[in-house]
Design an enzyme around this catalytic site. Sequence first.
Site, PDB file in Angstrom:
ATOM      1  N   ARG A 175      18.195  11.434   1.928  1.00  0.00           N
ATOM      2  CA  ARG A 175      17.623  12.487   2.905  1.00  0.00           C
ATOM      3  C   ARG A 175      18.930  13.135   3.690  1.00  0.00           C
ATOM      4  NH1 ARG A 175      13.755   8.354   6.819  1.00  0.00           N
ATOM      5  NH2 ARG A 175      15.786   6.445   6.695  1.00  0.00           N
ATOM      6  N   ASP A 192      11.468  -2.636  14.021  1.00  0.00           N
ATOM      7  CA  ASP A 192      11.447  -1.475  14.964  1.00  0.00           C
ATOM      8  C   ASP A 192      11.705  -1.072  15.878  1.00  0.00           C
ATOM      9  OD1 ASP A 192      10.746   1.093  13.143  1.00  0.00           O
ATOM     10  OD2 ASP A 192       8.678   0.545  13.612  1.00  0.00           O
ATOM     11  N   GLU A 220      22.107  10.878   3.530  1.00  0.00           N
ATOM     12  CA  GLU A 220      22.312   9.415   3.508  1.00  0.00           C
ATOM     13  C   GLU A 220      21.937   8.811   2.605  1.00  0.00           C
ATOM     14  OE1 GLU A 220      19.019   8.073   6.719  1.00  0.00           O
ATOM     15  OE2 GLU A 220      18.392   6.790   4.718  1.00  0.00           O
ATOM     16  N   TYR A 279      13.035  -6.655   9.571  1.00  0.00           N
ATOM     17  CA  TYR A 279      13.281  -5.244   9.847  1.00  0.00           C
ATOM     18  C   TYR A 279      12.004  -5.485  10.869  1.00  0.00           C
ATOM     19  CZ  TYR A 279      13.019  -0.035  10.350  1.00  0.00           C
ATOM     20  OH  TYR A 279      13.498   0.544  11.220  1.00  0.00           O
ATOM     21  N   ARG A 336      -3.342  10.298   2.812  1.00  0.00           N
ATOM     22  CA  ARG A 336      -4.054  10.600   3.569  1.00  0.00           C
ATOM     23  C   ARG A 336      -5.024  11.658   3.203  1.00  0.00           C
ATOM     24  NH1 ARG A 336       0.444  11.158   8.423  1.00  0.00           N
ATOM     25  NH2 ARG A 336       0.496   8.944   8.640  1.00  0.00           N
ATOM     26  N   ARG A 346      20.751  -4.452   2.499  1.00  0.00           N
ATOM     27  CA  ARG A 346      21.139  -2.666   1.871  1.00  0.00           C
ATOM     28  C   ARG A 346      21.580  -2.228   2.783  1.00  0.00           C
ATOM     29  NH1 ARG A 346      17.120   1.442   1.196  1.00  0.00           N
ATOM     30  NH2 ARG A 346      15.381  -0.340   2.033  1.00  0.00           N
ATOM     31  N   ARG A 378       0.925  -1.408  -0.028  1.00  0.00           N
ATOM     32  CA  ARG A 378      -0.123   0.054  -0.146  1.00  0.00           C
ATOM     33  C   ARG A 378       0.746   1.007   0.066  1.00  0.00           C
ATOM     34  NH1 ARG A 378       0.195   1.524   4.914  1.00  0.00           N
ATOM     35  NH2 ARG A 378      -1.712   3.017   4.732  1.00  0.00           N
TER      36      ARG A 378
HETATM   37  P1  FAD Z   1      20.758  -3.855  16.705  1.00  0.00           P
HETATM   38  O1  FAD Z   1      20.999  -3.379  16.943  1.00  0.00           O
HETATM   39  O2  FAD Z   1      21.529  -4.623  15.225  1.00  0.00           O
HETATM   40  O3  FAD Z   1      22.488  -4.892  17.514  1.00  0.00           O
HETATM   41  C1  FAD Z   1      22.670  -6.093  17.720  1.00  0.00           C
HETATM   42  C2  FAD Z   1      24.098  -6.380  17.879  1.00  0.00           C
HETATM   43  O4  FAD Z   1      24.617  -7.691  17.408  1.00  0.00           O
HETATM   44  C3  FAD Z   1      24.850  -5.628  18.084  1.00  0.00           C
HETATM   45  O5  FAD Z   1      25.112  -4.502  18.722  1.00  0.00           O
HETATM   46  C4  FAD Z   1      26.279  -6.443  17.293  1.00  0.00           C
HETATM   47  O6  FAD Z   1      27.415  -5.280  16.817  1.00  0.00           O
HETATM   48  C5  FAD Z   1      25.874  -7.461  18.060  1.00  0.00           C
HETATM   49  N1  FAD Z   1      27.247  -8.397  16.974  1.00  0.00           N
HETATM   50  C6  FAD Z   1      26.374  -8.785  15.911  1.00  0.00           C
HETATM   51  N2  FAD Z   1      27.440  -9.448  15.785  1.00  0.00           N
HETATM   52  C7  FAD Z   1      27.984  -9.957  16.432  1.00  0.00           C
HETATM   53  C8  FAD Z   1      28.953 -11.233  16.868  1.00  0.00           C
HETATM   54  N3  FAD Z   1      29.587 -11.770  15.986  1.00  0.00           N
HETATM   55  N4  FAD Z   1      29.637 -10.862  18.003  1.00  0.00           N
HETATM   56  C9  FAD Z   1      28.696 -10.289  19.333  1.00  0.00           C
HETATM   57  N5  FAD Z   1      28.426  -9.708  18.913  1.00  0.00           N
HETATM   58  C10 FAD Z   1      27.392  -8.904  17.669  1.00  0.00           C
HETATM   59  N6  FAD Z   1      13.509   1.323  14.917  1.00  0.00           N
HETATM   60  C11 FAD Z   1      12.273   2.777  15.672  1.00  0.00           C
HETATM   61  O7  FAD Z   1      11.997   2.160  16.494  1.00  0.00           O
HETATM   62  N7  FAD Z   1      12.978   3.259  15.123  1.00  0.00           N
HETATM   63  C12 FAD Z   1      13.506   4.425  14.614  1.00  0.00           C
HETATM   64  O8  FAD Z   1      13.520   5.443  13.563  1.00  0.00           O
HETATM   65  C13 FAD Z   1      14.662   3.547  13.572  1.00  0.00           C
HETATM   66  N8  FAD Z   1      15.594   3.743  12.340  1.00  0.00           N
HETATM   67  C14 FAD Z   1      16.737   2.788  12.138  1.00  0.00           C
HETATM   68  C15 FAD Z   1      17.061   3.111  10.861  1.00  0.00           C
HETATM   69  C16 FAD Z   1      17.929   2.534  10.839  1.00  0.00           C
HETATM   70  C17 FAD Z   1      18.969   3.149   9.355  1.00  0.00           C
HETATM   71  C18 FAD Z   1      17.935   1.275  10.978  1.00  0.00           C
HETATM   72  C19 FAD Z   1      19.374   0.376  10.083  1.00  0.00           C
HETATM   73  C20 FAD Z   1      17.702   0.626  11.505  1.00  0.00           C
HETATM   74  C21 FAD Z   1      16.450   1.894  12.622  1.00  0.00           C
HETATM   75  N9  FAD Z   1      15.106   0.917  13.391  1.00  0.00           N
HETATM   76  C22 FAD Z   1      14.545   2.265  14.106  1.00  0.00           C
HETATM   77  C23 FAD Z   1      15.364  -0.550  13.965  1.00  0.00           C
HETATM   78  C24 FAD Z   1      16.398  -0.182  15.300  1.00  0.00           C
HETATM   79  O9  FAD Z   1      17.759  -0.414  15.019  1.00  0.00           O
HETATM   80  C25 FAD Z   1      16.019  -1.615  15.564  1.00  0.00           C
HETATM   81  O10 FAD Z   1      14.642  -1.865  15.746  1.00  0.00           O
HETATM   82  C26 FAD Z   1      17.298  -2.112  16.959  1.00  0.00           C
HETATM   83  O11 FAD Z   1      18.693  -1.748  16.087  1.00  0.00           O
HETATM   84  C27 FAD Z   1      17.191  -3.607  16.962  1.00  0.00           C
HETATM   85  O12 FAD Z   1      17.869  -4.308  17.593  1.00  0.00           O
HETATM   86  P2  FAD Z   1      18.577  -6.112  17.786  1.00  0.00           P
HETATM   87  O13 FAD Z   1      19.008  -6.252  19.479  1.00  0.00           O
HETATM   88  O14 FAD Z   1      17.863  -6.651  17.304  1.00  0.00           O
HETATM   89  O15 FAD Z   1      20.212  -5.334  16.999  1.00  0.00           O
END
Ligand code: FAD
Length: 389
Positions: A289, A362, A312, A360, A179, A258, A175
């Site tokens: 952006r 949040d 970016e 992905y 709005r 990506r 979608r």
């Molecule tokens: P991550 O934050 O990626 O944490 C994973 C961790 O594992 C990392 O620190 C990494 O170093 C570690 N790791 C990986 N492999 C290993 C290894 N072999 N040994 C030890 N450590 C390791 N969410 C929102 O709600 N609002 C937003 O506006 C938003 N904007 C975003 C913009 C971007 C560009 C991106 C990429 C994400 C965005 N997000 C946003 C999503 C948000 O970043 C994620 O929800 C969050 O990071 C998820 O947490 P996580 O713990 O799953 O992963």
Amino acid sequence: MNADLVVVGSGFFGLTVARQCAEDLGLKVLVIDRRDHIGGNAYSEPEPETGIEVHRYGAHLFHTSNERVWQHVNRFTRFTPYVHRVFSTFQGGVYSMPVNLHTINQYFGKALGPDAARALVAEQAGEIDTAAADNFEDKAISLIGRPLYEAFFKGYTAKQWQTDPRNLPGATVTRLPVRYNYDNRYFNDTYEGLPVDGYTAWLERLADHENIEVRLGTDFFDTSQEVSKGNVAGNVPVVYTGPVDTYFGDAEGQLSWRTLDFEQEVLPVGDFQGAPVMNYADEDVPYTRIHEFRHFHPERDYPKDKTVIMREFSRFAVAGDEPYYPVNTPEDRQKLLAYRDLASREENVLFGGRLGTYKYLDMHMAIGAALSMVDNKLTPHFKDGAALV
Ligand code: FAD
Ligand code: NA
């Protein structure tokens, strides 16, 4: 090592699991992260020259409609009343986003009410039948018509994917939000705001518990350190939030992502663009952006003669790049099924977070999923001896 649980990754997923297990289950939790800071991609830090908080891995806006997540996060931070809004520059004009009645009236130079705008868009969308549209461009035109598509989605999408939208699958578009009122809030969630003293302070409080130890600069696949995959897996329960393909040595092939490149700049002006985010929809502007971080915290006492902006750029990730958004091709989905199968047979190891599930997420989704993993897997295991799979 005398940990009851090893958590690989100190992002929101890993730290939420660690905190719940330390607090509610009384476990000693060792969190490792390969980076030299905690917090995963939500990490932020003050830009040294201006003190303006910048989000190192891209701008992060917190929003949720999940009551439990909202209750939980409020234990570790307060939130500002920030409300996210985005604008878009196209061919020398600036428009309101997401596409709303203001955008439509600005773009067509009209003063339509909701019904007339709906009729106009429906007429323009009639050019292509949605059921017959088999690529991104046709599908988008079939939903919102050619003029709005070409202005606000064509160039932006082409830059995001470095691919002509005619060569992207139609299924990518389910979608396109339009709005037919003047609501230009970016998120529709019940709760929204930014952490009053920043993301890193929030993440540090999450990790701050006597039963939690965090070791930074520690890679789970580095066999020279104490808690590598070879030493630990099978002995101590592990929650792994790194990339699922890496865990299995890319046995089923690499999943595609990506990535983003960021160009940060300190400018000698108090306000560069008047808003936190400006999209650039023109294809000949190379970035997608520009973020201007001071606008995320209008309540703070930031310098009035300097600002920090971040351009970016989007592209496909290659080896060594940060994986940001799953590409999710049909081949990726095949590989993911194979990895899920391997993961389900990996005893004493749970896979979570955005990298561990190739999804992905949040922040509120990562936190919600972590709370569920504790409820549904870790609590039954540690309390009742259920198998950890
Ligand atoms: P991550 O934050 O990626 O944490 C994973 C961790 O594992 C990392 O620190 C990494 O170093 C570690 N790791 C990986 N492999 C290993 C290894 N072999 N040994 C030890 N450590 C390791 N969410 C929102 O709600 N609002 C937003 O506006 C938003 N904007 C975003 C913009 C971007 C560009 C991106 C990429 C994400 C965005 N997000 C946003 C999503 C948000 O970043 C994620 O929800 C969050 O990071 C998820 O947490 P996580 O713990 O799953 O992963
Ligand atoms: Na498993």
